[in-house]
Write a protein that holds these residues in place. Sequence first.
Motif, PDB file in Angstrom:
ATOM      1  N   UNK A 147      -3.412  19.388 -29.936  1.00  0.00           N
ATOM      2  CA  UNK A 147      -2.830  19.429 -28.598  1.00  0.00           C
ATOM      3  C   UNK A 147      -3.573  18.465 -27.682  1.00  0.00           C
ATOM      4  N   UNK A 148      -2.851  17.818 -26.791  1.00  0.00           N
ATOM      5  CA  UNK A 148      -3.447  16.878 -25.834  1.00  0.00           C
ATOM      6  C   UNK A 148      -3.633  17.598 -24.506  1.00  0.00           C
ATOM      7  N   UNK A 149      -4.878  17.724 -24.073  1.00  0.00           N
ATOM      8  CA  UNK A 149      -5.198  18.351 -22.788  1.00  0.00           C
ATOM      9  C   UNK A 149      -5.562  17.234 -21.819  1.00  0.00           C
ATOM     10  N   UNK A 150      -4.571  16.749 -21.088  1.00  0.00           N
ATOM     11  CA  UNK A 150      -4.750  15.586 -20.226  1.00  0.00           C
ATOM     12  C   UNK A 150      -5.528  15.978 -18.964  1.00  0.00           C
ATOM     13  N   UNK A 151      -6.662  15.322 -18.695  1.00  0.00           N
ATOM     14  CA  UNK A 151      -7.411  15.609 -17.472  1.00  0.00           C
ATOM     15  C   UNK A 151      -6.721  15.027 -16.243  1.00  0.00           C
ATOM     16  N   UNK A 152      -7.262  15.325 -15.075  1.00  0.00           N
ATOM     17  CA  UNK A 152      -6.623  14.919 -13.820  1.00  0.00           C
ATOM     18  C   UNK A 152      -6.527  13.412 -13.675  1.00  0.00           C
ATOM     19  N   UNK A 153      -7.459  12.655 -14.294  1.00  0.00           N
ATOM     20  CA  UNK A 153      -7.430  11.204 -14.149  1.00  0.00           C
ATOM     21  C   UNK A 153      -6.526  10.530 -15.186  1.00  0.00           C
ATOM     22  N   UNK A 154      -5.876  11.319 -16.038  1.00  0.00           N
ATOM     23  CA  UNK A 154      -4.780  10.798 -16.844  1.00  0.00           C
ATOM     24  C   UNK A 154      -5.112  10.074 -18.121  1.00  0.00           C
ATOM     25  N   UNK A 155      -6.321  10.264 -18.660  1.00  0.00           N
ATOM     26  CA  UNK A 155      -6.694   9.587 -19.909  1.00  0.00           C
ATOM     27  C   UNK A 155      -7.489  10.558 -20.777  1.00  0.00           C
ATOM     28  N   UNK A 156      -7.111  10.651 -22.033  1.00  0.00           N
ATOM     29  CA  UNK A 156      -7.854  11.525 -22.950  1.00  0.00           C
ATOM     30  C   UNK A 156      -7.891  10.878 -24.322  1.00  0.00           C
ATOM     31  N   UNK A 157      -9.062  10.910 -24.946  1.00  0.00           N
ATOM     32  CA  UNK A 157      -9.189  10.392 -26.304  1.00  0.00           C
ATOM     33  C   UNK A 157      -9.583  11.545 -27.213  1.00  0.00           C
ATOM     34  N   UNK A 158      -8.899  11.653 -28.343  1.00  0.00           N
ATOM     35  CA  UNK A 158      -9.198  12.730 -29.280  1.00  0.00           C
ATOM     36  C   UNK A 158      -9.411  12.172 -30.677  1.00  0.00           C
ATOM     37  N   UNK A 159     -10.161  12.895 -31.472  1.00  0.00           N
ATOM     38  CA  UNK A 159     -10.453  12.537 -32.854  1.00  0.00           C
ATOM     39  C   UNK A 159      -9.772  13.547 -33.760  1.00  0.00           C
ATOM     40  N   UNK A 160      -8.966  13.082 -34.683  1.00  0.00           N
ATOM     41  CA  UNK A 160      -8.196  13.973 -35.550  1.00  0.00           C
ATOM     42  C   UNK A 160      -8.466  13.647 -37.018  1.00  0.00           C
ATOM     43  N   UNK A 161      -8.994  14.631 -37.747  1.00  0.00           N
ATOM     44  CA  UNK A 161      -9.239  14.495 -39.184  1.00  0.00           C
ATOM     45  C   UNK A 161      -8.199  15.341 -39.915  1.00  0.00           C
ATOM     46  N   UNK A 162      -7.309  14.699 -40.635  1.00  0.00           N
ATOM     47  CA  UNK A 162      -6.213  15.405 -41.288  1.00  0.00           C
ATOM     48  C   UNK A 162      -6.664  16.013 -42.618  1.00  0.00           C
ATOM     49  N   UNK A 163      -6.209  17.231 -42.867  1.00  0.00           N
ATOM     50  CA  UNK A 163      -6.384  17.847 -44.176  1.00  0.00           C
ATOM     51  C   UNK A 163      -5.257  17.400 -45.106  1.00  0.00           C
ATOM     52  N   UNK A 164      -5.474  17.544 -46.415  1.00  0.00           N
ATOM     53  CA  UNK A 164      -4.353  17.321 -47.330  1.00  0.00           C
ATOM     54  C   UNK A 164      -3.279  18.353 -47.020  1.00  0.00           C
TER      55      UNK A 164
END
Length: 289
Positions: free
Chosen positions: A11-28
């Motif tokens: 899920x993307x939790x966008x902060x008030x300043x409008x930019x968010x970076x997330x790291x996603x490690x996918x499982x098989x």
Amino acid sequence: MPLQKTLQPLAVHMPSYGIHILESHHSQGFKMDWLNHSFSKIIFIISGSGTLLTRKKNYRLNKECLVYIPPHMPHKIEDARRDPLCLYALCIDWKIFTSRNSMRQLQAFALIANIPVKALFERPLRQILFEQTSCFEGHELMISSLTQRVMCNIVRYRQSAPNPSTREHSSSRQRVVQVWEDLKRNFYAEQQLDEAAKQAGLSKRHFIQIFKEVTGDTWLNQVRRLRLNYAAHLLKETDRTITAICFECGFHDLSNFYRAFKTHFGQPPVVFRTESREKCKRSEILTNK
């Protein structure tokens, strides 16, 4: 602490300043339904492989691939069966772009795949991650400025990129040409040959050879020529002081600037300015007769 892997998009939790970076490690077994965000995304593949699907075309995803996805573009990601993806996603709300013209430029783009990562994204990405994690004073402003820099780089890359049919398999020469085009817009900045070679994904020796073939001269000489030609333009067209022009063109020492300019143009900056303006006046007089 064990690495947290996921079977579905985070899920993307966008902060008030409008930019968010997330790291996603996918499982098989990672599964993703079609998504259609109101924000744009820049996806950077850390490892693994897979496919990005859109309604019109599919794109291969591999390590160090970078993809820009504009807002409201339906898309989904499918991992390779035995090689799940690990990625960063930089999510950007349009409200950070106060310039309507900037928004129009970016919204006009379709998806852009396989952007040269080292040139446009790697360094600011690291800075954005650091600022988001550290939350030092002013981190929101820093993240916003770094993100807008990345987006500006994408706009300019789009304007000068190789033909789409060859972009995914760009040759060493094409990558050097791209570095050369970037240099024409950034000649005033500190330009290190080692960084330029890294940007092109080449050894320093190989880069030097191809750069000279492409431009007809060495890296150092081309940087100096671009700076001096711009200085000449400012002398002709503006009333800026010699000191200000020296600084704007990337020279750190006024005496070095004077020597370089005189060597290149055969006369010092003050004389060049005076004679250039006299020639312009004479030309105007002849035109008006």
